[in-house]
Every structure is written in C-alpha cells, then in structure tokens.
Design a protein around this motif. Sequence first.
Motif, mmCIF file in Angstrom:
data_model
loop_
_atom_site.group_PDB
_atom_site.id
_atom_site.type_symbol
_atom_site.label_atom_id
_atom_site.label_comp_id
_atom_site.label_asym_id
_atom_site.label_seq_id
_atom_site.Cartn_x
_atom_site.Cartn_y
_atom_site.Cartn_z
ATOM 1 N N LYS A 57 58.237 -12.713 6.832
ATOM 2 C CA LYS A 57 58.878 -11.473 7.232
ATOM 3 C C LYS A 57 58.497 -11.197 8.676
ATOM 4 N N ALA A 58 59.497 -11.198 9.542
ATOM 5 C CA ALA A 58 59.229 -11.179 10.980
ATOM 6 C C ALA A 58 58.498 -9.920 11.432
ATOM 7 N N GLY A 59 58.829 -8.760 10.874
ATOM 8 C CA GLY A 59 58.154 -7.526 11.279
ATOM 9 C C GLY A 59 58.656 -6.996 12.608
ATOM 10 N N LEU A 60 57.860 -6.122 13.227
ATOM 11 C CA LEU A 60 58.253 -5.439 14.460
ATOM 12 C C LEU A 60 57.329 -5.816 15.613
ATOM 13 N N PRO A 106 46.562 -11.518 10.793
ATOM 14 C CA PRO A 106 47.952 -11.386 10.326
ATOM 15 C C PRO A 106 48.367 -12.476 9.336
ATOM 16 N N PHE A 107 47.411 -13.252 8.834
ATOM 17 C CA PHE A 107 47.689 -14.259 7.815
ATOM 18 C C PHE A 107 46.515 -14.317 6.846
ATOM 19 N N ASP A 108 46.751 -14.940 5.700
ATOM 20 C CA ASP A 108 45.715 -15.051 4.677
ATOM 21 C C ASP A 108 45.185 -16.471 4.541
ATOM 22 N N ASP A 109 46.051 -17.458 4.809
ATOM 23 C CA ASP A 109 45.714 -18.869 4.591
ATOM 24 C C ASP A 109 46.093 -19.641 5.840
ATOM 25 N N PHE A 151 57.386 -30.140 7.296
ATOM 26 C CA PHE A 151 56.717 -31.085 6.409
ATOM 27 C C PHE A 151 55.589 -30.404 5.636
ATOM 28 N N ALA A 152 54.780 -29.594 6.347
ATOM 29 C CA ALA A 152 53.644 -28.912 5.708
ATOM 30 C C ALA A 152 54.124 -27.911 4.669
ATOM 31 N N ARG A 153 55.239 -27.233 4.955
ATOM 32 C CA ARG A 153 55.766 -26.267 3.980
ATOM 33 C C ARG A 153 56.218 -26.987 2.701
ATOM 34 N N GLN A 154 56.852 -28.136 2.858
ATOM 35 C CA GLN A 154 57.257 -28.904 1.685
ATOM 36 C C GLN A 154 56.040 -29.374 0.888
ATOM 37 N N GLN A 155 54.985 -29.789 1.598
ATOM 38 C CA GLN A 155 53.774 -30.242 0.904
ATOM 39 C C GLN A 155 53.068 -29.083 0.220
ATOM 40 N N ASP A 156 53.117 -27.898 0.828
ATOM 41 C CA ASP A 156 52.507 -26.727 0.208
ATOM 42 C C ASP A 156 53.206 -26.406 -1.114
ATOM 43 N N GLN A 157 54.507 -26.587 -1.143
ATOM 44 C CA GLN A 157 55.250 -26.369 -2.380
ATOM 45 C C GLN A 157 54.854 -27.391 -3.440
ATOM 46 N N LYS A 158 54.674 -28.656 -3.021
ATOM 47 C CA LYS A 158 54.272 -29.708 -3.973
ATOM 48 C C LYS A 158 52.855 -29.480 -4.493
ATOM 49 N N LEU A 159 51.965 -29.004 -3.615
ATOM 50 C CA LEU A 159 50.586 -28.764 -4.023
ATOM 51 C C LEU A 159 50.458 -27.524 -4.911
ATOM 52 N N ASN A 160 51.476 -26.669 -4.873
ATOM 53 C CA ASN A 160 51.464 -25.440 -5.668
ATOM 54 C C ASN A 160 52.776 -25.349 -6.466
ATOM 55 N N PRO A 161 52.954 -26.255 -7.429
ATOM 56 C CA PRO A 161 54.207 -26.273 -8.193
ATOM 57 C C PRO A 161 54.425 -24.937 -8.908
ATOM 58 N N GLY A 162 55.643 -24.465 -8.831
ATOM 59 C CA GLY A 162 55.970 -23.199 -9.465
ATOM 60 C C GLY A 162 55.762 -21.991 -8.579
ATOM 61 N N ALA A 163 55.104 -22.194 -7.429
ATOM 62 C CA ALA A 163 54.879 -21.069 -6.513
ATOM 63 C C ALA A 163 56.193 -20.665 -5.850
ATOM 64 N N ASP A 164 56.302 -19.375 -5.549
ATOM 65 C CA ASP A 164 57.489 -18.853 -4.873
ATOM 66 C C ASP A 164 57.253 -18.912 -3.365
ATOM 67 N N TRP A 178 55.090 -18.764 6.455
ATOM 68 C CA TRP A 178 55.808 -18.582 5.196
ATOM 69 C C TRP A 178 54.919 -17.854 4.188
ATOM 70 N N LEU A 179 55.553 -17.393 3.124
ATOM 71 C CA LEU A 179 54.851 -16.706 2.044
ATOM 72 C C LEU A 179 54.777 -17.615 0.824
ATOM 73 N N ARG A 180 53.583 -17.689 0.232
ATOM 74 C CA ARG A 180 53.396 -18.442 -1.013
ATOM 75 C C ARG A 180 52.874 -17.454 -2.057
ATOM 76 N N ASP A 181 53.772 -17.029 -2.953
ATOM 77 C CA ASP A 181 53.398 -16.009 -3.953
ATOM 78 C C ASP A 181 52.738 -14.797 -3.297
ATOM 79 N N GLY A 182 53.297 -14.375 -2.184
ATOM 80 C CA GLY A 182 52.774 -13.206 -1.481
ATOM 81 C C GLY A 182 51.653 -13.496 -0.510
ATOM 82 N N VAL A 183 51.095 -14.715 -0.514
ATOM 83 C CA VAL A 183 50.036 -15.103 0.420
ATOM 84 C C VAL A 183 50.670 -15.518 1.745
#
Length: 440
Positions: A109-112, A167-170, A91-104, A128-133
């Motif tokens: 990336k799971a890493g090691l 290990p996260f930005d936001d 749900f939060a990921r969907q809302q993040d997309q709505k709050l940031n329209p056009g964001a990728d 998840w990644l939002r425009d690299g964030v």
Amino acid sequence: MTLHYRSSAMARGPTHSVRLQPCKVALLLAAWLVVTCQFASGPGLPLAFKVLSPWRFKEILDYRTVTAKTYTGLPLADFNGKVRGTIFKSFARQQDQKLNPGADIQDAKAGLCVNGQQRSQGMAEYDWLRDGVRVQFKSSQMQFNKDGWQVRFRNVKLNKENPALSPFDDLLLGLYTPRGIFLYRHDLKLGLSTDGIRTEISGCQITVNGPRRAPWPEALDVILEKMDGSGCTRLVFFSLGDAMLSELAFESRKGKVPRTYLGLPLADVSESARGKCLHDLVKAVDIVLNPACTILEADTRGWFRGQCRVECRSAQLYWHKTKRCWEFMFKSIKFQASGIRESTTMGELLLALYTPRGIYIYRHDLQFGISKVGVQTAVLGHKIEVNGPKHVEDWQVALVAILQKFDANTNGCQCLAFIPFRRMEGWSSNELALAEPVQD
C-alpha cells in the motif's frame, strides 16, 4: 557520400603526400563537413562541435572493473543495476510465496508522501504484504571495493533505535554472486550502519565484508559465514541458471532499453562503472578541446581546468515506463539556490549524454531543465531532466527532439563534442579497435 576507413596502423603510419589543387581541397573539405554533420547528429543540429573518433578513447571505453570482469558472461551480468534489482524483487516475491504456501501475498500500500500527496506504487516504503506482514526486499551484487569483496545494501529505512517503528516488518536480502543467488532474512543488526548525511532521507546501509585481497570464492565463503553465524536466516539458494530466473530475465530483455543498447560500448557495465568511464572520457575530451590549459583531477565529480572547477555528470537515454517517453536525468548536482545552497564551488558543468548513437558532450548553462527532488534536494542536490515527446517509442525520433531542446536559442547550452559508436551503416561496436576514420 561514404566516409572511408583504414586500419589504425595504416592511419598512424607513414603516408605519401599528394598535391591537390586548392579548389579540390576546398570541395573535399566541404563534402566531409556535410557528411560529418549528417551522421553525427541528425537534422537540425549545428556544426559547431567536434566529432572525435572512438578509437582515441578505446582504453576508456574498454575499461572494466574487477567486478565487471569477474561477472563477464554470467547470467544477468549485462543488465544495469536497476533492471537487475527489479528482476530480483519479482523473483524474491515468488520465492516468498513458495516458502509460505497458502499465505496471502499482496502489493504494498503506497500511502502518502510527507506533503500529503498519494505516493506512486514504486515509492511505497515496503515491497509487498504477506498475511499483513510488511516485507521489504533489498538486493546487492557482490562487488570488489578498493582492496576487498563485499555486499552492500543501501537505502534501508530502518529505525536503528527502535526497529519496531520501521516502515516494514520483515527484511529480505538477495545476494547476487558469481556462485549464484542467496536469499536471507536479515536480523536487523548485522552490518548495519548509517550512510552519512544521506541517512535521514535515504536510510541506513548494510555492509558485509570479505577479507582484504582475497579472491572472490574465498571472500564469498567468509561473507556467508558471517551471515550464517549471525541472527540472519538463510532461506534458499538458487543457481544463476534457475528456470524461473531465466524466464524473468527473458521478459526483461524485451524492454526497450536492453534491446536498444545491446552490444554497444559500456552497455554491459553497472551504472556507477559507466559513470566513472564517462567521467574519464569527458575529462579526456576537455583536454583535447583545451590543449593550452592545465587539467588537474579534483575528485570523482570533476577536475580543475586552470582556475575553473569543472564538474561532470552523465545520464543514459532511457525509456520511462510511467511517463511513456525517452528521457535523460542527471542527478546529484549541487547548484547554488536560495534557501537550499548559498554557494557552490562549481564553475562549469559538462554533461555526457550516453545514447545508442554515441556520446554527446554539452556545456550546461546552469539553468536549463533544473528541478528539485523534494526534501532530498538540500542533501543530494538538484536534477536535470530532459524528456522526449510522450508516446513516441522510436528512440531516434525522441533523441532528435531532445537534442533540439538542448540546442534551442532559449538556453545557453552548447554541444562541444560527439563520439559516435557507429560512423557508417553496418559498423558494429566490436570494430572500434579495428577501424579509425581518415578525418577526425
């Protein structure tokens, strides 16, 4: 053969004695034992355990915390914390997309791992990644703790000394409350604290408290004031009846675990609350099985039976999506192990297997199914993991296979007792208070 029931009052009230011939008594007793074995455990399991009526433990099975009582009947309240957390993350990921329209928006990336092996997607250090964030999401149910309401977010792997090295930005926080869901961006400061010896491995925690002994609406107002008055940013609020949230909940109900446990005792409580109930139930059974012993509470992990320290762990039979099998996993067991833990105070380990059929109680042999949990073992303890056959989706078939593993001659585990949820076809869980078997 049918096992007959009578009301609790009748079962406990005065009865008229009837004289039976010794041969009839023997036949009746033999028949009852056969029926007991059949309904209790399915084929292949031994008779050497006690079948106890759920009526004996009705007070324990019916117990609900202040938190559970407050959320009763509200959307999502009947999900366990893990499933609800998965719903909120989607749900939060969907809302993040709505709050940031056009964001990728992309998957993390799971890493090691520290040993160089590829992490599974579920073990990624952010969500998840939002425009690299790199976005990390944590959710918490507003809950009553001792004498006040609070929200607490755990396993936040934040570098307190230098947040830029985290290990996260936001960091997004979802507050599940009786009023609705609040989504915040955290300022990496409010309510942040260490989590004892777990901090280095599991991360920090974020706690925001309401006033002591205040009702939940007042406590929630204070918690929100603290959040809004800090550097945190309130992003959005949703009612519990939100259509998108309801759709995610509907899809989750199609899963095997929610369908399997629907309507059964303890299915509508959190994992921690169910663990407390099962701890109390196993202790009560231990008293029944050892009437001559003195039982004294030690802590939330166990008790003393005479001079023996007994520890108790519980686990739910659940479907592991990745492994494609049903399994039990008992966690945080501090066994003695060379190089990890040189000694232990545990004298005996009892396991409660919470299943759709009922609750099985086993004495563990301190060897069967034990495995490490990587670098966390020294701090958090070992785990006991017992799996059913892969790709077998029928929980009843899987349960029989798992119980056969527990009862195999290759280990020293012993089934001590079984508390059935249904003792005859068609007997629903809400009849626990209305019926009691003539024989126990």
